[in-house]
Design a protein around this motif. Structure first.
Motif: not given
Length: 144
Positions: A66, A69-71, A76-79, A81-82, A85, A140
């Motif tokens: 995270c 950047t999310a990877s 679904a790494p972006v969601r 990580c969100a 957080r 997710t």
């Protein structure tokens, strides 16, 4: 001779204009580089069937990073990580989706999380009643 004096003056002025700012910055004390721009957040999440992580062979494993950047291999790494957080990295604080209807079938699914979240060592294990219940925690994070 006047041309030579003119060229010497031109070269001196050009050298002063170009090299002057460089000389001033060379004399300034260097600024120490920051130790890190962000706290690392890299996790390995696994899932498998059984009553507890001990003795359960992981059937699936994904990585989730995270920061910066999310990877990772999480779908679904972006969601994910969100969500983490928003929960402050607390896996037990992930929201349960109320609109999900799951059967009462007992087929235990174990999720483990190991790694680092915002610079802190993380080790988490949770057993869910079945795959549907596991996927209802967070949108997710555990859906992989």
């Amino acid at each position: 001779m006047p041309n030579t004096a003119r060229w010497a003056a031109t070269l001196t002025l050009t050298a002063t204009a170009v090299c002057g700012p460089l000389a001033g910055s060379a004399l300034a004390a260097p600024t120490p580089a920051p130790a890190s721009l962000y706290a690392p957040s890299a996790l390995v999440l696994t899932t498998g069937h059984g009553d507890g992580a001990e003795g359960v062979t992981p059937e699936r494993a994904v990585t989730l990073s995270c920061a910066p950047t999310a990877s990772g291999t999480h779908p679904a790494p972006v969601r994910a990580c969100a969500e983490l957080r928003a929960s402050g990295g607390d896996f037990d604080a992930l929201d349960v989706r109320d609109e999900v209807m799951c059967t009462k079938q007992f087929d235990p699914v174990v999720v483990t999380v190991d790694g680092v979240w915002q610079g802190r060592r993380v080790s988490y294990e949770r057993t869910f009643a079945n795959e549907c219940v596991k996927n209802s925690y967070g949108m997710t994070v555990f859906a992989f």
